[in-house]
Motif scaffolding. Structure first.
Motif, PDB file in Angstrom:
ATOM      1  N   ASP A  25      -2.005   0.028   9.006  1.00 33.14           N
ATOM      2  CA  ASP A  25      -1.420   0.515  10.260  1.00 33.14           C
ATOM      3  C   ASP A  25      -2.502   0.953  11.245  1.00 33.14           C
ATOM      4  N   HIS A  53      -2.094  10.941  10.493  1.00 32.43           N
ATOM      5  CA  HIS A  53      -1.336   9.750  10.088  1.00 32.43           C
ATOM      6  C   HIS A  53      -0.777   9.921   8.666  1.00 32.43           C
ATOM      7  N   ILE A  67       0.749   2.850  -0.994  1.00 25.11           N
ATOM      8  CA  ILE A  67       1.147   3.379   0.311  1.00 25.11           C
ATOM      9  C   ILE A  67      -0.080   3.580   1.196  1.00 25.11           C
ATOM     10  N   ARG A  92       6.888  10.930   3.096  1.00 34.89           N
ATOM     11  CA  ARG A  92       8.159  10.235   3.342  1.00 34.89           C
ATOM     12  C   ARG A  92       8.201   8.895   2.598  1.00 34.89           C
ATOM     13  N   LEU A  93       7.125   8.122   2.722  1.00 34.89           N
ATOM     14  CA  LEU A  93       7.078   6.820   2.053  1.00 34.89           C
ATOM     15  C   LEU A  93       7.054   6.974   0.537  1.00 34.89           C
ATOM     16  N   LEU A 148      -0.825   2.210   4.937  1.00 36.15           N
ATOM     17  CA  LEU A 148      -1.128   3.112   6.047  1.00 36.15           C
ATOM     18  C   LEU A 148      -2.485   2.808   6.665  1.00 36.15           C
ATOM     19  N   GLN A 175       2.062  12.480   8.590  1.00 40.62           N
ATOM     20  CA  GLN A 175       3.299  11.966   9.163  1.00 40.62           C
ATOM     21  C   GLN A 175       4.034  11.004   8.236  1.00 40.62           C
ATOM     22  N   HIS A 176       3.310  10.277   7.397  1.00 37.70           N
ATOM     23  CA  HIS A 176       3.941   9.171   6.691  1.00 37.70           C
ATOM     24  C   HIS A 176       3.887   9.201   5.160  1.00 37.70           C
TER      25      HIS A 176
END
Length: 109
Positions: free
Chosen positions: A96, A18, A89, A25-26, A93, A21-22
């Protein structure tokens, strides 16, 4: 150390995937920066670092313990804008991963 409850069991592989993946980018979107964070899995721990800016230091270490995350951040960069951005961030996450129940902060200190 900070302990967060996710209200759902995860393992280190899921968390690592997770974050892979994020997180970068964030971070790039929020900081408008080309800084790339290094996200490594070491057993049940996930370590986040940025060796070019913070040589020899791990910014965050996250240990997965069932539905809890034990989070340790480097004491040297608590007021650093990059570290604060990463923490913000990470909190999103973690939400999420918590299956709509949100997270609970059990301990911060």
């Amino acid at each position: 150390m900070k302990i967060i409850t996710l209200h759902t069991r995860i393992n280190a592989d899921e968390l690592h995937r997770h974050l892979q993946q994020h997180l970068n980018r964030l971070f790039k979107e929020q900081r408008q920066s080309d800084v790339i964070l290094k996200i490594e899995k070491n057993g049940k721990r996930i370590e986040i670092s940025q060796p070019e800016l913070y040589p020899g230091d791990i910014l965050y270490q996250i240990e997965v313990a069932g539905d809890k995350l034990n989070i340790t951040r480097s004491e040297h960069y608590v007021d650093d804008v990059n570290s604060l951005t990463v923490e913000s961030i990470l909190n999103d996450l973690f939400n999420d991963l918590s299956d709509k129940q949100g997270t609970d902060l059990l301990l911060e200190g």
